[in-house]
Design a protein around this motif. Structure first.
Motif, mmCIF file in Angstrom:
data_model
loop_
_atom_site.group_PDB
_atom_site.id
_atom_site.type_symbol
_atom_site.label_atom_id
_atom_site.label_comp_id
_atom_site.label_asym_id
_atom_site.label_seq_id
_atom_site.Cartn_x
_atom_site.Cartn_y
_atom_site.Cartn_z
ATOM 1 N N ALA A 122 0.870 -1.176 0.000
ATOM 2 C CA ALA A 122 0.000 0.000 0.000
ATOM 3 C C ALA A 122 0.908 1.228 0.000
ATOM 4 O O ALA A 122 1.616 1.497 0.983
ATOM 5 C CB ALA A 122 -0.923 -0.007 1.206
ATOM 6 N N HIS A 123 0.924 1.913 -1.133
ATOM 7 C CA HIS A 123 1.749 3.117 -1.270
ATOM 8 C C HIS A 123 0.896 4.321 -0.844
ATOM 9 O O HIS A 123 -0.020 4.736 -1.572
ATOM 10 C CB HIS A 123 2.232 3.269 -2.723
ATOM 11 C CG HIS A 123 3.000 2.083 -3.232
ATOM 12 N ND1 HIS A 123 4.275 1.796 -2.829
ATOM 13 C CD2 HIS A 123 2.653 1.101 -4.116
ATOM 14 C CE1 HIS A 123 4.701 0.704 -3.443
ATOM 15 N NE2 HIS A 123 3.729 0.260 -4.236
ATOM 16 N N GLY A 128 3.944 9.674 2.008
ATOM 17 C CA GLY A 128 5.225 9.370 1.382
ATOM 18 C C GLY A 128 5.837 8.100 1.932
ATOM 19 O O GLY A 128 7.057 7.989 2.028
ATOM 20 N N ARG A 129 4.981 7.113 2.302
ATOM 21 C CA ARG A 129 5.462 5.864 2.852
ATOM 22 C C ARG A 129 4.732 4.683 2.213
ATOM 23 O O ARG A 129 3.652 4.831 1.646
ATOM 24 C CB ARG A 129 5.261 5.832 4.374
ATOM 25 C CG ARG A 129 6.107 6.859 5.113
ATOM 26 C CD ARG A 129 5.991 6.660 6.598
ATOM 27 N NE ARG A 129 6.880 7.567 7.317
ATOM 28 C CZ ARG A 129 7.125 7.476 8.613
ATOM 29 N NH1 ARG A 129 6.556 6.514 9.340
ATOM 30 N NH2 ARG A 129 7.932 8.329 9.219
ATOM 31 N N ARG A 140 9.828 5.823 3.309
ATOM 32 C CA ARG A 140 9.653 6.487 2.002
ATOM 33 C C ARG A 140 8.801 5.589 1.102
ATOM 34 O O ARG A 140 8.525 4.434 1.442
ATOM 35 C CB ARG A 140 11.016 6.755 1.344
ATOM 36 C CG ARG A 140 11.792 5.503 1.040
ATOM 37 C CD ARG A 140 13.159 5.843 0.455
ATOM 38 N NE ARG A 140 13.905 4.630 0.145
ATOM 39 C CZ ARG A 140 13.774 3.916 -0.981
ATOM 40 N NH1 ARG A 140 12.898 4.302 -1.917
ATOM 41 N NH2 ARG A 140 14.491 2.837 -1.169
ATOM 42 N N ILE A 141 8.429 6.159 -0.047
ATOM 43 C CA ILE A 141 7.679 5.368 -1.028
ATOM 44 C C ILE A 141 8.614 4.325 -1.645
ATOM 45 O O ILE A 141 9.735 4.653 -2.063
ATOM 46 C CB ILE A 141 7.087 6.257 -2.141
ATOM 47 C CG1 ILE A 141 6.040 7.210 -1.554
ATOM 48 C CG2 ILE A 141 6.454 5.413 -3.235
ATOM 49 C CD1 ILE A 141 4.820 6.515 -0.992
ATOM 50 N N SER A 142 8.166 3.076 -1.679
ATOM 51 C CA SER A 142 8.987 1.984 -2.229
ATOM 52 C C SER A 142 9.281 2.220 -3.714
ATOM 53 O O SER A 142 8.500 2.871 -4.439
ATOM 54 C CB SER A 142 8.273 0.641 -2.040
ATOM 55 O OG SER A 142 8.974 -0.375 -2.716
ATOM 56 N N ASP A 143 10.424 1.670 -4.160
ATOM 57 C CA ASP A 143 10.795 1.781 -5.580
ATOM 58 C C ASP A 143 9.769 1.105 -6.492
ATOM 59 O O ASP A 143 9.664 1.424 -7.681
ATOM 60 C CB ASP A 143 12.167 1.133 -5.821
ATOM 61 C CG ASP A 143 13.279 1.900 -5.111
ATOM 62 O OD1 ASP A 143 13.068 3.082 -4.834
ATOM 63 O OD2 ASP A 143 14.350 1.288 -4.873
ATOM 64 N N ASP A 144 9.004 0.141 -5.943
ATOM 65 C CA ASP A 144 8.000 -0.558 -6.759
ATOM 66 C C ASP A 144 6.941 0.398 -7.289
ATOM 67 O O ASP A 144 6.229 0.073 -8.248
ATOM 68 C CB ASP A 144 7.316 -1.659 -5.947
ATOM 69 C CG ASP A 144 8.299 -2.717 -5.495
ATOM 70 O OD1 ASP A 144 7.908 -3.532 -4.643
ATOM 71 O OD2 ASP A 144 9.437 -2.744 -6.032
#
Length: 586
Positions: A122-123, A128-129, A140-144
Motif C-alpha cells: 500500500a503506497h 510518502g510511505r 519512504r515510497i517503495s521503488d515498486d
C-alpha cells in the motif's frame, strides 16, 4: 549415355518390374493408408489434448486474477488505509502503530489468499510511505511505485510488467481526480516463480515447454526446458498471430531442424498468449519406427521384385536383344540377315520372318533407288534444256536490232559475247560447274544486255569471294534470274534502272541476292510467284525462276532454293540459297 537411356526405356525389363509392382501396389497402398490414419488419429488426439490443457490452465489463471482483483477492490476502501492516509499526521503513537499493524495484517490476508501473489503493498502518497506484506512500514515510497504509478491510458485491471516482475494496481479514489495524484495505491505483485511452476506442469513432455507472451510489449514467462531456438521463434509467431487477429489454435511448426506441435490461446485477463510446444518426435516416435520398418520392408520387396524380374528378363533378353540390334542396323541402312536360335520356339519364327523381310527390303530399295536416280537425271536434263531456246530468242532479236541500225562495233562486240555465252553452254555435258564459271557466264550475259539497253540500266555486281570460287553448283542458276530482272522488272524503264548482285557465305550455305528497282511488280504477281515456289509441284512445266528453284532443290534438298520478296527499291528481290562444299572442286 542417351542411347543407353533410350534402350532402357523401351526394354521389356522395366515393364516386367512395373507389372510386378502393380500386383503388390494395393497392399503397399493399404499399409500406407493405415499408417497415415494412425498418424492422423494420434495427431488429432494430441492436438485436442494440448488444446484442452491450454484451455484448462487459461481458465485457472483467469479465475485467479478475477479473485485477486475482487480482493483488491474490497480492500481499496479499507477504513484503516483511509485513516492513515488522511489523518495519519494527527494520530497518537498508539493509534498510528495499531493502524499500521491492522493494514499490514490485511495485506498478509490478501497475499495468503492466492499462491500466485508474491507481495501486497500500500503506497500512501499523502505520507510518502509504503506498507507491505513482506516488509514493515518504510520511511519512504517503495521503488515498486515506479511500476504502478497511475497512467491515464491504463486500466486498473491491466497487468503491469516491470523489471521482470508482474503487478496489479488500484488507486484511491478510483477513478482518480483530474490532475491530482491519488491518496494511496494498492499494489499486488504476482509471483513469477509460481507462474513458471504452472507452466512446468503444463509441459510434461521431454524437450517441451510452455510460455506466456504479451505480444504488444513483448514480455514473456517460460516454463519447461529452456530452448534458445524455440522461444524467439514463438515470440515472433505470436506477435504475427496477434496482428492477424488469430487468438487460438493448434499448429505444426518447423523450428530449426525439428517439427513441433504448438497449442496456444490468448488470455485477455493477462493480455498474453498461453502456449505449449511439444516436439513431434516425442509423440510420433513409435509411429516413426513403424514407418521406417514399413519402408525397409518395401525396399526389400522391391529388391526381390527387381531380382525376379531380371531373372525372367534374362530368359528372353538374348534373342530379343539380337532382334533389337538388327532393327537398329536396318535404321542405319545395314540390311543384314541374322542367325536364328537353336530352339524352335516363338523367337525362331520371328528370326526367320525378319530375315525374309530384310531380303525383300533389299530388293525393293535397290529398285526404288535406281528409279529415283533415273527420274532425277531425266528431270535435270529436261529443266536445263528449257533455258536455251528462250535465250536464243532474245539474243537474235538484239543482234537483229544492232544490224538494223548498222552498229558494226556493237555487232562485233555482241557476237564476241554471244560466242563466249554459247561456248559455256556447249563446252561439256556436265550438270555442275564451279561458282566462278557460273558468275563469269552471268557477267557475259550482263554485257550482252548492256549492249541492248545501253545506259538505261546499271548493274552492281559483287566480286566473288576467293574461297567460294571452286564450289560446285548447278549450271545456269544465276543468269535466268538476271534475265527475269531485265525482262519483267526493267524492260519498260527508260532510265535509272538498277540491278544489284550480292554474294556472301554463311556457315555451310552460300547466299546470292539479286534485286532490281522495277516499277511493274504488283502485289498480286508477287503473291502468285511466292505461292508457285511454295507449292513446288512435280507435275508441271518449269521455266525461269521456278526452273532454277526446282533444280536447286533436286540437288541440295527441300530446304534450299529460291525465295522472293519486294526489295527496298520497290522491285523484285530474289534470295537464292546454295549448299557450300569448299572441299569439292570442278
Amino acid at each position: 549415355m542417351d542411347g543407353r537411356r533410350k534402350t532402357f526405356q523401351y526394354s521389356i525389363f522395366p515393364k516386367l518390374i512395373v507389372a510386378f509392382l502393380l500386383v503388390v501396389a494395393p497392399l503397399y497402398f493399404l499399409g500406407i493408408v493405415t499408417n497415415k490414419q494412425a498418424e492422423s488419429s494420434v495427431s488429432k488426439e494430441l492436438s485436442d489434448s494440448l488444446a484442452s490443457r491450454v484451455d484448462f490452465y487459461s481458465n485457472t489463471l483467469k479465475n485467479e486474477k478475477s479473485h485477486i482483483l475482487t480482493l483488491q477492490r474490497q480492500y481499496i476502501n479499507d477504513r484503516d488505509l483511509r485513516q492513515l492516509s488522511f489523518i495519519g499526521g494527527i494520530l497518537s503513537s498508539f493509534e498510528w502503530a495499531d493502524t499500521v499493524l491492522n493494514i499490514q495484517n490485511k495485506l498478509q490476508l490478501i497475499k495468503s489468499s492466492s499462491v500466485y501473489i508474491e507481495n501486497v503493498s500500500a503506497h500512501i502518497l499523502t505520507l510518502g510511505r509504503t506498507v507491505s506484506s513482506n516488509k514493515p512500514l518504510s520511511d519512504r515510497i517503495s521503488d515498486d511505485y515506479e511500476a504502478v504509478r497511475p497512467v491515464k491510458e491504463r486500466d486498473s485491471s491491466h497487468l503491469i510488467y516491470w523489471q521482470h516482475r508482474l503487478f496489479l494496481s488500484l488507486a484511491f479514489p478510483d477513478p482518480p481526480l483530474p490532475d491530482k495524484e491519488p491518496a494511496y495505491l494498492l499494489s499486488i505483485e504476482l509471483s513469477e516463480d509460481k507462474l513458471k511452476h504452472v507452466l512446468d506442469q503444463i509441459s510434461n513432455y521431454s524437450q517441451s515447454g510452455a510460455m506466456m507472451l504479451e505480444p504488444k510489449e513483448g514480455w514473456s514467462i517460460t516454463g519447461g526446458e529452456e530452448n534458445e531456438e524455440v522461444l524467439p521463434y514463438l515470440k515472433s509467431l505470436f506477435q504475427r498471430k496477434y496482428t492477424q487477429g488469430i487468438l487460438s489454435g493448434v499448429e505444426s511448426q518447423t523450428i530449426g531442424s525439428r517439427f513441433y506441435l504448438v497449442a496456444y490461446q490468448f488470455v485477455p485477463e493477462f493480455d498474453s498468449y498461453l502456449s505449449i510446444y511439444v516436439p513431434e518426435h516425442q509423440v510420433f516416435g513409435i509411429l516413426d519406427k513403424n514407418r521406417k520398418l514399413f519402408w525397409i520392408l518395401s525396399g526389400i520387396s522391391a529388391l526381390i521384385i527387381v531380382v525376379y524380374s531380371y531373372w525372367t528378363f534374362r530368359l528372353i533378353h538374348r534373342p530379343l536383344n539380337v532382334l533389337v540390334r538388327s532393327f537398329r542396323k536396318i535404321e542405319e541402312g545395314q540390311l543384314d540377315t541374322i542367325t536364328p536360335p537353336r530352339g524352335h520356339d516363338e523367337f525362331f519364327y520371328l528370326f526367320n520372318h525378319f530375315n525374309a523381310m530384310v531380303r525383300k527390303l533389299n530388293i525393293l530399295i535397290h529398285q526404288v533407288y535406281e528409279e529415283k536416280i533415273r527420274s532425277q537425271s531425266s528431270e535435270l536434263k529436261q529443266l536445263q534444256s528449257q533455258i536455251n531456246p528462250h535465250f536464243l530468242y532474245n539474243t537474235y532479236f538484239i543482234l537483229y536490232r544492232l544490224a538494223k541500225v548498222q552498229d558494226h562495233d556493237g555487232v562485233m562486240q555482241f557476237s564476241k559475247y554471244l560466242g563466249q555465252y554459247f561456248q559455256y553452254i556447249t563446252r561439256n555435258a556436265s550438270d555442275e560447274v564451279s561458282l566462278r564459271d557460273e558468275v563469269a557466264h552471268s557477267r557475259t550475259y550482263v554485257e550482252i544486255q548492256n549492249i541492248r539497253f545501253s545506259n538505261r540500266i546499271n548493274i552492281d555486281f559483287d566480286e566473288l569471294p576467293t574461297d567460294l570460287e571452286l564450289v560446285p553448283v548447278p549450271r545456269l542458276i544465276l543468269q535466268p534470274i538476271l534475265e527475269n530482272a531485265y525482262k519483267y522488272g526493267l524492260e519498260g524503264k527508260l532510265e535509272g534502272g538498277k540491278i544489284s548482285v550480292h554474294i556472301e557465305s554463311e556457315h555451310t550455305c552460300i547466299r546470292i541476292l539479286v534485286e532490281d528497282n522495277g516499277d511493274e511488280l504488283s502485289q498480286e504477281t508477287l503473291e502468285h510467284l511466292q505461292l508457285q515456289l511454295a507449292e513446288n509441284r512435280h507435275d508441271r512445266e518449269f521455266t525461269g525462276l521456278l526452273n532454277v528453284h526446282r533444280r536447286l532443290q533436286l540437288m541440295y534438298g527441300e530446304t534450299f532454293g529460291i525465295q522472293v520478296a519486294r526489295g527496298k527499291e520497290g522491285g523484285l528481290q530474289v534470295h537464292m540459297t546454295l549448299k557450300s562444299n569448299r572441299e569439292g572442286g570442278i
